[in-house]
Write a protein that holds these residues in place. Sequence first.
Motif, PDB file in Angstrom:
ATOM      1  N   PRO A   1       0.791  -1.243   0.000  1.00 19.06           N
ATOM      2  CA  PRO A   1       0.000   0.000   0.000  1.00 19.06           C
ATOM      3  C   PRO A   1       0.819   1.288   0.000  1.00 19.06           C
ATOM      4  CG  PRO A   1      -0.041  -0.995   2.160  1.00 19.06           C
ATOM      5  CD  PRO A   1       0.686  -1.957   1.279  1.00 19.06           C
ATOM      6  N   GLN A   2       2.133   1.205   0.096  1.00 19.39           N
ATOM      7  CA  GLN A   2       3.007   2.399   0.008  1.00 19.39           C
ATOM      8  C   GLN A   2       2.724   3.439   1.085  1.00 19.39           C
ATOM      9  OE1 GLN A   2       5.536   2.302  -1.994  1.00 19.39           O
ATOM     10  NE2 GLN A   2       4.901   0.499  -3.103  1.00 19.39           N
TER      11      GLN A   2
ATOM     12  N   GLN B   1       4.487   3.493   3.706  1.00 16.17           N
ATOM     13  CA  GLN B   1       5.847   3.721   4.215  1.00 16.17           C
ATOM     14  C   GLN B   1       5.851   3.809   5.737  1.00 16.17           C
ATOM     15  OE1 GLN B   1       7.685   3.426   1.734  1.00 16.17           O
ATOM     16  NE2 GLN B   1       6.543   4.227   0.001  1.00 16.17           N
TER      17      GLN B   1
ATOM     18  N   PRO C   1       7.285  10.438   5.825  1.00 15.99           N
ATOM     19  CA  PRO C   1       7.951   9.825   4.666  1.00 15.99           C
ATOM     20  C   PRO C   1       7.487  10.387   3.328  1.00 15.99           C
ATOM     21  CG  PRO C   1       6.315   8.331   5.555  1.00 15.99           C
ATOM     22  CD  PRO C   1       6.329   9.522   6.454  1.00 15.99           C
TER      23      PRO C   1
ATOM     24  N   ASP D   1       6.449  13.803   2.885  1.00 16.61           N
ATOM     25  CA  ASP D   1       6.441  15.269   2.899  1.00 16.61           C
ATOM     26  C   ASP D   1       5.022  15.833   2.954  1.00 16.61           C
ATOM     27  OD1 ASP D   1       9.127  15.640   2.936  1.00 16.61           O
ATOM     28  OD2 ASP D   1       9.358  15.659   0.774  1.00 16.61           O
TER      29      ASP D   1
ATOM     30  N   LYS E   1      -4.975   2.173  -5.173  1.00 20.29           N
ATOM     31  CA  LYS E   1      -3.825   1.944  -6.054  1.00 20.29           C
ATOM     32  C   LYS E   1      -3.263   3.295  -6.500  1.00 20.29           C
ATOM     33  CE  LYS E   1      -1.492  -0.942  -8.642  1.00 20.29           C
ATOM     34  NZ  LYS E   1      -0.580  -1.751  -7.882  1.00 20.29           N
TER      35      LYS E   1
ATOM     36  N   LYS F   1      -3.676   6.114  -5.055  1.00 22.52           N
ATOM     37  CA  LYS F   1      -3.137   6.814  -3.892  1.00 22.52           C
ATOM     38  C   LYS F   1      -1.755   6.261  -3.521  1.00 22.52           C
ATOM     39  CE  LYS F   1      -4.365   8.938   0.311  1.00 22.52           C
ATOM     40  NZ  LYS F   1      -4.738   8.749   1.666  1.00 22.52           N
ATOM     41  N   SER F   2      -1.621   4.935  -3.600  1.00 20.37           N
ATOM     42  CA  SER F   2      -0.342   4.353  -3.209  1.00 20.37           C
ATOM     43  C   SER F   2       0.738   4.704  -4.221  1.00 20.37           C
ATOM     44  CB  SER F   2      -0.476   2.842  -3.025  1.00 20.37           C
ATOM     45  OG  SER F   2      -0.397   2.177  -4.248  1.00 20.37           O
TER      46      SER F   2
ATOM     47  N   HIS G   1       0.863   7.451  -5.855  1.00 25.66           N
ATOM     48  CA  HIS G   1       1.164   8.840  -5.538  1.00 25.66           C
ATOM     49  C   HIS G   1       2.093   8.926  -4.320  1.00 25.66           C
ATOM     50  CE1 HIS G   1       0.384  13.095  -5.580  1.00 25.66           C
ATOM     51  NE2 HIS G   1       0.065  13.081  -4.298  1.00 25.66           N
ATOM     52  N   ALA G   2       1.740   8.138  -3.293  1.00 22.27           N
ATOM     53  CA  ALA G   2       2.550   8.139  -2.068  1.00 22.27           C
ATOM     54  C   ALA G   2       3.961   7.654  -2.375  1.00 22.27           C
ATOM     55  CB  ALA G   2       1.896   7.260  -1.018  1.00 22.27           C
ATOM     56  N   LYS G   3       4.040   6.664  -3.251  1.00 16.55           N
ATOM     57  CA  LYS G   3       5.350   6.105  -3.602  1.00 16.55           C
ATOM     58  C   LYS G   3       6.191   7.169  -4.299  1.00 16.55           C
ATOM     59  CE  LYS G   3       7.371   2.407  -6.247  1.00 16.55           C
ATOM     60  NZ  LYS G   3       7.134   1.541  -7.379  1.00 16.55           N
TER      61      LYS G   3
ATOM     62  N   ARG H   1       5.944  10.344  -4.043  1.00 16.81           N
ATOM     63  CA  ARG H   1       6.357  11.370  -3.084  1.00 16.81           C
ATOM     64  C   ARG H   1       7.476  10.865  -2.181  1.00 16.81           C
ATOM     65  NH1 ARG H   1       3.214  15.946  -2.444  1.00 16.81           N
ATOM     66  NH2 ARG H   1       3.978  16.271  -0.359  1.00 16.81           N
ATOM     67  N   PHE H   2       7.349   9.595  -1.777  1.00 17.20           N
ATOM     68  CA  PHE H   2       8.370   8.996  -0.910  1.00 17.20           C
ATOM     69  C   PHE H   2       9.716   8.976  -1.623  1.00 17.20           C
ATOM     70  CE2 PHE H   2      10.467   5.002   0.569  1.00 17.20           C
ATOM     71  CZ  PHE H   2      10.757   5.424   1.847  1.00 17.20           C
ATOM     72  N   GLU H   3       9.664   8.558  -2.906  1.00 18.92           N
ATOM     73  CA  GLU H   3      10.909   8.475  -3.665  1.00 18.92           C
ATOM     74  C   GLU H   3      11.506   9.863  -3.887  1.00 18.92           C
ATOM     75  OE1 GLU H   3       9.749   6.101  -6.959  1.00 18.92           O
ATOM     76  OE2 GLU H   3      10.030   4.247  -5.823  1.00 18.92           O
TER      77      GLU H   3
ATOM     78  N   ARG I   1      11.236  12.302  -1.940  1.00 25.97           N
ATOM     79  CA  ARG I   1      11.815  12.735  -0.679  1.00 25.97           C
ATOM     80  C   ARG I   1      13.185  12.100  -0.477  1.00 25.97           C
ATOM     81  NH1 ARG I   1      11.787  11.198   4.864  1.00 25.97           N
ATOM     82  NH2 ARG I   1      11.754  13.034   6.187  1.00 25.97           N
TER      83      ARG I   1
ATOM     84  N   ARG J   1      15.626  13.809  -2.563  1.00 28.52           N
ATOM     85  CA  ARG J   1      15.934  15.132  -2.030  1.00 28.52           C
ATOM     86  C   ARG J   1      16.893  15.035  -0.847  1.00 28.52           C
ATOM     87  NH1 ARG J   1      11.536  17.082   1.119  1.00 28.52           N
ATOM     88  NH2 ARG J   1      12.946  16.777   2.857  1.00 28.52           N
TER      89      ARG J   1
END
Lengths: 203, 767
Positions: free
Chosen positions: A51-52, A54, A130, A132, B443, B445-446, B448-450, B452-454, B456, B459
């Motif tokens: 589910p990402q 994190q 995780p 931001d 899916k 959303k995940s 998108h989160a991935k 953003r995580f990457e 970050r 960065r």
Amino acid sequence: MIELLTQHPFIAALASLAILGLAFGSLLGFAAVKFKTEGDPIADQVEALLPQTQCGQCGYPGCRPYAEAIAEGDAINKCPPGGEATINALADLLDVEALPLDAEEESVPSVAFIREDECIGCTKCIQACPVDAIVGAAKHMHTVVASECTGCDLCVEPCPVDCIDMIPLPTTVQNWSWELPKPAEDLIATDRDSNSSNRDEAA
Amino acid sequence: MRKIFDIHGGVHPPENKVQSLSRGIESAGIPPVLVHPLSQHIGAPATPIVEVGQRVLKGQMIADAKGFVSAPVHASSSGTVSTIEHREIPHPSGLLARCIVIDTDGKDEWIELDPVEDYTALEKADLLHRIRDAGIAGMGGAGFPSAVKLSTRDDVVIDTLIINGTECEPYITADDILMRERADQIIAGVKILQHLIQPTKQTLIGVEDNKPEGIAALRAAAEGSNIEVVVFPTKYPSGGEKQLIQILTGREVPSGGLPADIGVVCQNIGTTVAIHRAVQYGEPLISRITTVTGEACSAPGNFEVLLGTPVDYLLKLGGFQQDQCIRLVMGGPMMGFTLRDTAVPVVKTTNCLLAPTQKELPPPPPAQACIRCGMCAEACPVSLLPQQMYWFARGKEYEKLEEHNLFDCIECGACSYACPSNIPLVQYYRASKAEIRKQQQEKVKSEHAKARFEARQIRIEREEAEKEARRKARQEAAKKKAAAGKDPIKAAQAKAAPAADPAQAAIEKAMAKRSGNAPEETNEEKLARLKKAVETAEKRLESATAKLKEAEAADAPNLGALQTAHERMTEKFAKAKEELQQFEQASTEAPSTGDPAADAIARAQAARAKNADKSPREKAEEQVASLEKRLSKSEQKLAEAKESGSETAEVLEQSTAKLRDKLDAARAELAQLSESEAPVAAAASTNDPAQLAIEKAMAAREAAAKLSPEDKAKKALESLEARVEKTRTKLAEAEESGADTVDVLRDTLAKLEDKLAEARKEAGVEG
């Protein structure tokens, strides 16, 4: 040469097998070099199912490391945000037994909320997030961008004044959905009486 | 005669339409309270544009559309906005949603309307805008914003406009009564739609054959126009948009597609009337026809009801008997949903309120096992395999469900109706559809989160690298400074390069690298370089002197500039010479290793050795001289800083004061030394300031030891007095500036005063 082969069919068979073996072997060897896959495709597939959030509840720092660990043979039941659906999907993908979730309960989808008048502006939660999803600056109030929050609750722990709450996402008219009916036909005929209150009282 | 096509499957439930057709349309009147939910349509909820306490007029927009797929909401009578809050809305979930509540005043005062005389003169966009602003959403039941549905792309050719007057669901007669009584309005609305859509081939009104009166009225109204009223046999669910299109044209809307894909636009007749009223009279959608029926209603009928009217108010008009009603349904018996509360309002999609008795619509008997009879598949109007999908839905095999075209299901309920085992099949499909949609959203959303995580992670890595680079650059710069301290140009360049600027930083880095190599030059090379520097400086000085003389002779205007240049040249020459001397000395005394640090140490050692030869007096003199130099420099800097109002002025002032103190101390020492000329303990003195301080303290002790106790006491008293004085002034200063050290200073002062009093007492006792 041809005469020898025609005279001795056994040798002919051996020779042809050896030639075939060499040919296909070299073909395979060439293919292995030419079409070598970069990275770990299984880890990629596993990661696509996670589910990402994190959140690190699996014990790994993020979804990618857990995906790699699963590809290496770790258990597939360590993801509370994914819950049963993710476990089933992983079990399907890896063709292993679906295990019950290795946590007390599936985590409810929620979003972090900062009680803004209590925030002291320490930026600790910003560093912990995780994805931001928290905005703010030192000695200024912080706030959570709710649409970006994955509900991982990693920001709750570092807050020195405990001003962050995890609020479960409310059910609204927009995200409400019908429930799957409970299959009643699994009951035997005598228990299937719709007037069940009498039976409950009797029990 | 037009050819009528047939759809697959379908069922024939009892129609039960006559009950509510005994009377004509009746007005429901103005209820005391109107509740307007912000979301009465498919799409984003509208945004309120009125405030609590504000008076609103009938037809005034109270919430504006937000986003493309959305519709505004209008007040359906005049009154005051009493509250905007979460209330229960007519929705299968029974959830609360935001509503604007209006207390009506009974005046029913209209807002000024903006009717259109001749809509044919209007642009298509203008017409669509009017329909959108009127808040019209599909009134057949789905509530899709009509303006969105009607805004077809220019490259799509629409050949057929279909008006849906089918009303196939049992009990409901709202459209039927509209056809009977307001056929002319329907036809007027269709003409507006014809103008808007410009169908190239035909305009059809589809009506089931169970409404003969309505058909007759429509045909009479459509006389002389190119609008054709098409009648076809009654069957549920022929009123579904895709089903009606298939019945009338024989064309099937592709899976996942829209009617516009096959050149068809379809509108409900209720919507058509609303469009007519919005364009012709400028009236927004504020009322609709709602059927109130069922055996628990003693006076079933059709009512023209203001949107927002509470259901219980309307039910009272229909003679609703609560005790007989088993459950209250909004919509029809096939696709409607049960209301939990009668306080919910009538909304744009409310075509029927059904209040059946237990006998009339008994609760569904418990489901039994599927016997695989296949009757559901026979009933399905979309030719799906309901039985197969049922198993997949139970096993949560969503991929398989999608493969079996679950999303083509129109949730008509024909399969559940046909099922002999009473399995609530539609429920399974609804739940599965919702679950699949949820998974798709998750899916997205995940993903998108991935991302953003990457982003970050990248960065953070970049920031680390930058920090490391800066640190390295600083290190190199420091090294270079140590190594190439004698290279004034390089030093100046290094100084000129501020670290913040990336380009400058790069230059600096490069310079640092070069200087990193620089110490590798041999002593000979260095010596040669220094000698050359001296030579050039000398030459330049000579030329400067010559020029200056010339200028003096000619009394040139640039005399001042030349003078300063000459001075600078002299300085440079002296410096270069000094450097050369130093280097020569160093290279003779300690052969350089090439290491800058070692060089520096060697130089320092040499300097110390040289110092050791000097007498303490000479040393003291030297120190005084250097201190004087430093003091004058820092005074100059201070003046500059003060002039420019720089922040460093304070710091500089402090350091200047310190320097002055030091200079005084050094002078005093010098004076002492020159007085006594005695090479006492000072002979062993080094340049170490700590040792110097210790020595001074020792000397002071020795001197103190020579003093009598009275003198000692006196001296202590004096020093204490001085300290008290100093603290007082400091305190005053702090108080003035409001510094936070005030408290501390006060404490100190109090303590010192105590001490002073004690000392005085002692002195008094001894004296």
